[in-house]
Write a protein that holds these residues in place. Structure first.
Motif, PDB file in Angstrom:
ATOM      1  N   UNK A 198      49.580  52.789  14.526  1.00  0.00           N
ATOM      2  CA  UNK A 198      50.578  51.733  14.689  1.00  0.00           C
ATOM      3  C   UNK A 198      49.917  50.384  14.408  1.00  0.00           C
ATOM      4  N   UNK A 199      50.685  49.348  14.127  1.00  0.00           N
ATOM      5  CA  UNK A 199      50.107  48.010  13.938  1.00  0.00           C
ATOM      6  C   UNK A 199      49.692  47.412  15.278  1.00  0.00           C
ATOM      7  N   UNK A 200      48.834  46.404  15.266  1.00  0.00           N
ATOM      8  CA  UNK A 200      48.369  45.791  16.516  1.00  0.00           C
ATOM      9  C   UNK A 200      49.487  45.246  17.398  1.00  0.00           C
ATOM     10  N   UNK A 201      50.569  44.797  16.794  1.00  0.00           N
ATOM     11  CA  UNK A 201      51.669  44.229  17.579  1.00  0.00           C
ATOM     12  C   UNK A 201      52.360  45.275  18.442  1.00  0.00           C
ATOM     13  N   UNK A 202      52.254  46.559  18.081  1.00  0.00           N
ATOM     14  CA  UNK A 202      52.954  47.618  18.800  1.00  0.00           C
ATOM     15  C   UNK A 202      52.050  48.389  19.760  1.00  0.00           C
ATOM     16  N   UNK A 204      50.258  49.537  23.036  1.00  0.00           N
ATOM     17  CA  UNK A 204      50.616  49.460  24.447  1.00  0.00           C
ATOM     18  C   UNK A 204      49.400  49.051  25.280  1.00  0.00           C
ATOM     19  N   UNK A 205      49.613  48.854  26.578  1.00  0.00           N
ATOM     20  CA  UNK A 205      48.500  48.515  27.463  1.00  0.00           C
ATOM     21  C   UNK A 205      47.500  49.662  27.538  1.00  0.00           C
ATOM     22  N   UNK A 206      47.993  50.896  27.506  1.00  0.00           N
ATOM     23  CA  UNK A 206      47.082  52.047  27.494  1.00  0.00           C
ATOM     24  C   UNK A 206      46.248  52.052  26.219  1.00  0.00           C
ATOM     25  N   UNK A 207      46.886  51.776  25.076  1.00  0.00           N
ATOM     26  CA  UNK A 207      46.149  51.661  23.814  1.00  0.00           C
ATOM     27  C   UNK A 207      45.085  50.574  23.923  1.00  0.00           C
ATOM     28  N   UNK A 208      45.448  49.473  24.569  1.00  0.00           N
ATOM     29  CA  UNK A 208      44.525  48.343  24.692  1.00  0.00           C
ATOM     30  C   UNK A 208      43.286  48.725  25.488  1.00  0.00           C
ATOM     31  N   UNK A 209      43.468  49.480  26.555  1.00  0.00           N
ATOM     32  CA  UNK A 209      42.323  49.914  27.367  1.00  0.00           C
ATOM     33  C   UNK A 209      41.413  50.818  26.555  1.00  0.00           C
ATOM     34  N   UNK A 210      41.992  51.736  25.802  1.00  0.00           N
ATOM     35  CA  UNK A 210      41.187  52.630  24.959  1.00  0.00           C
ATOM     36  C   UNK A 210      40.473  51.845  23.869  1.00  0.00           C
TER      37      UNK A 210
END
Length: 223
Positions: A198-202, A204-210
């Motif tokens: 997915x693009x950075x704008x989409x 999620x917070x879980x993605x951000x932690x990973x």
């Protein structure tokens, strides 16, 4: 009285020689720790090239793409506004929680790391985002095996130079685009696509932690 005057003179001479010696040492240290010149934001942004070239028709439809850079895989430059705020906040909290307030060097983090080292505890590290960005722009600042005081002072001075000429938003945007990830992937654009589809704008917070967990360790890279 005759003995008092020479004694005062000796003290004055000793102080002068001490001051001179300290000035020489400071000058030498300044020269030895001088960092490479840091480019401005506009130069870095203008020099960015994605690893693929795209061919569009006159209506803007993608016709074809071709890989042109096989050293790194990276997308077009990603503006800070196109990065999910959750991802921005997570990375800042993990890498440099006082990023928005310090001048390129987090002296509180340095003091905490020094205290932990002296007490035998575990240090979190004190490499700020500007210091890491400086190493991305000038890789000689983080050569393997360079963990001495001279290398660290050069990184600190380079981080301060960036912080004095770039805005916080420019530094954070450049960090997200230049950060190396696993394998050949570089930057949040390619990282978000290859790791999360997915693009950075989409993200999620879980993605951000990973994503934050996959960021390179500055201490390990410099070691």
């Amino acid at each position: 009285m005759t003995e008092h005057v020479p004694r005062k003179r000796r003290w004055r001479n000793a102080l002068l020689w001490t001051a001179l010696a300290m000035l020489v040492l400071v000058t030498i240290a300044h020269l030895l720790t001088r960092p490479p010149a840091m480019p401005d934001y506009e130069t870095v942004r203008a020099g960015w090239k994605p690893s693929e070239a795209w061919l569009y028709d006159r209506d803007g439809r993608l016709l074809d793409s071709e890989r042109v850079d096989f050293e790194r895989r990276r997308t077009a430059w990603v503006p800070l506004a196109a990065i999910n705020p959750a991802l921005r906040d997570t990375v800042v909290a993990a890498e440099d929680k006082r990023f928005w307030s310090h001048g390129g060097v987090d002296w509180l983090a340095i003091a905490s790391a020094a205290r932990a080292r002296w007490s035998g505890g575990r240090s979190r590290g004190a490499s700020t985002l500007p210091m890491q960005l400086a190493a991305f722009l000038a890789p000689e600042l983080a050569q393997p095996g360079q963990r001495g005081w001279r290398a660290k002072l050069r990184q600190m001075r380079a981080g301060q130079a960036l912080a004095s000429h770039w805005t916080r938003e420019q530094m954070l945007e450049a960090y997200f685009n230049l950060v190396p990830l696993r394998g050949e992937v570089q930057g949040v654009g390619a990282g978000a696509r290859s790791l999360f589809g997915k693009p950075p704008a989409q993200m999620t917070r879980t993605d951000a932690v990973l994503f934050a967990a996959l960021l390179p360790n500055p201490a390990a890279e410099a070691g």
